[in-house]
Design a protein around this motif. Structure first.
Motif, short mmCIF file in Angstrom:
data_model
loop_
_atom_site.label_atom_id
_atom_site.label_comp_id
_atom_site.label_asym_id
_atom_site.label_seq_id
_atom_site.Cartn_x
_atom_site.Cartn_y
_atom_site.Cartn_z
N GLY A 156 0.82 -1.21 0.00
CA GLY A 156 0.00 0.00 0.00
C GLY A 156 0.85 1.26 0.00
N PHE A 157 1.93 1.24 0.77
CA PHE A 157 2.84 2.38 0.80
C PHE A 157 3.43 2.65 -0.57
N LEU A 158 3.88 1.58 -1.25
CA LEU A 158 4.49 1.74 -2.56
C LEU A 158 3.49 2.25 -3.59
N ARG A 159 2.28 1.71 -3.57
CA ARG A 159 1.27 2.15 -4.53
C ARG A 159 0.91 3.62 -4.30
N ALA A 160 0.76 4.02 -3.05
CA ALA A 160 0.42 5.40 -2.75
C ALA A 160 1.51 6.36 -3.22
N ALA A 161 2.76 5.87 -3.23
CA ALA A 161 3.89 6.70 -3.67
C ALA A 161 4.08 6.66 -5.18
N GLY A 162 3.25 5.89 -5.89
CA GLY A 162 3.34 5.82 -7.34
C GLY A 162 4.49 4.96 -7.85
N VAL A 163 4.95 4.04 -7.03
CA VAL A 163 6.08 3.19 -7.38
C VAL A 163 5.63 2.07 -8.31
N ASP A 164 6.45 1.77 -9.34
CA ASP A 164 6.16 0.62 -10.20
C ASP A 164 7.31 -0.38 -10.24
N THR A 165 8.45 -0.04 -9.64
CA THR A 165 9.65 -0.88 -9.68
C THR A 165 10.26 -0.94 -8.29
N VAL A 166 10.71 -2.13 -7.87
CA VAL A 166 11.41 -2.22 -6.59
C VAL A 166 12.78 -2.83 -6.81
N LEU A 167 13.79 -2.14 -6.33
CA LEU A 167 15.14 -2.68 -6.30
C LEU A 167 15.32 -3.34 -4.94
N VAL A 168 15.53 -4.65 -4.95
CA VAL A 168 15.57 -5.43 -3.71
C VAL A 168 17.01 -5.79 -3.38
N THR A 169 17.39 -5.54 -2.14
CA THR A 169 18.72 -5.85 -1.64
C THR A 169 18.58 -6.53 -0.29
#
Length: 230
Positions: free
Chosen positions: A149-162
């Motif tokens: 939900g946080f990512l969608r609200a921020a308009g994120v479409d890509t996650v760089l995972v580390t």
């Protein structure tokens, strides 16, 4: 990792690549328009020596790579989420523990919430004001948390995972990111484990089926081309 193990893995990867490509695997999901950085369990219990969860290559690869990524993300004012794991009730005999059943497999009872030094993010990559610090209870950073939900609200479409570990929390986070509709990018030099060969095998398999594995250089180059967020 020993040369013998590396040789065996290379042979296995060569054979698997032929099979995968013949059957349409190893496609690319690609970078999107707005990324977020999801740093999984790079807290002291995993990055500092002498703990049950301590992982390899923290000092020489993962932390330096993370510092480069953080600098690039912060320069563009992009979302950063530092994920860690801890538990309020670490009594394994208490039926109301927030450890669920996981303590029957691994020593999660080590990560008590009242020992903040254990689950605090490593000082070398410490969160800045405005960056999220998310506590999870399961392997995936998405399971039972507000992350999607946080990512969608921020308009994120890509996650760089580390982060750590390639075989568990990183892998499940990548898989759930795909399931939630985000483009998962696993950053090669910034992912670790404690078992020889685990990183190589899991990154190979992730790249074939669940997300793209990219180098720090490629990710920083992508970030540098984006416009800064307001």
């Amino acid at each position: 990792m020993s040369q013998d193990l590396q040789k065996m893995l290379d042979q296995a990867f060569d054979a698997a690549t032929s099979l995968y490509q013949k059957n349409g695997f190893q496609r690319r999901v690609g970078f999107g328009k707005k990324p977020a950085l999801i740093s999984v369990d790079l807290a002291n219990a995993w990055t500092q020596p002498g703990n049950p969860f301590t992982c390899d290559k923290i000092d020489d690869e993962i932390i330096p790579g993370m510092q480069r990524l953080l600098e690039a993300f912060r320069a563009k004012n992009l979302p950063i989420v530092h994920v860690t794991t801890c538990y309020q009730v670490t009594d394994r005999n208490n039926p109301h523990t927030d450890m669920g059943l996981w303590h029957n497999k691994i020593p999660v009872d080590f990560c008590a919430q009242d020992n903040e030094e254990l689950w605090a993010i490593d000082d070398r990559i410490a969160p800045l004001e405005g960056e999220q610090v998310l506590i999870k209870k399961h392997a995936s950073s998405f399971q039972g948390t507000y992350l999607a939900g946080f990512l969608r609200a921020a308009g994120v479409d890509t996650v760089l995972v580390t982060g750590v570990t390639a075989s568990a929390c990183v892998r499940t986070t990548v898989c759930d990111a795909m399931a939630e509709g985000f483009r998962p990018i696993a950053v090669k030099e910034c992912i670790g484990d404690r078992i020889p060969g685990a990183v190589a095998w899991n990154l190979f398999d992730i790249d074939a089926k669940f997300g793209d594995v990219e180098t720090v250089d490629t990710c920083v180059e992508y970030l540098n081309k984006l416009e800064a967020q307001r």
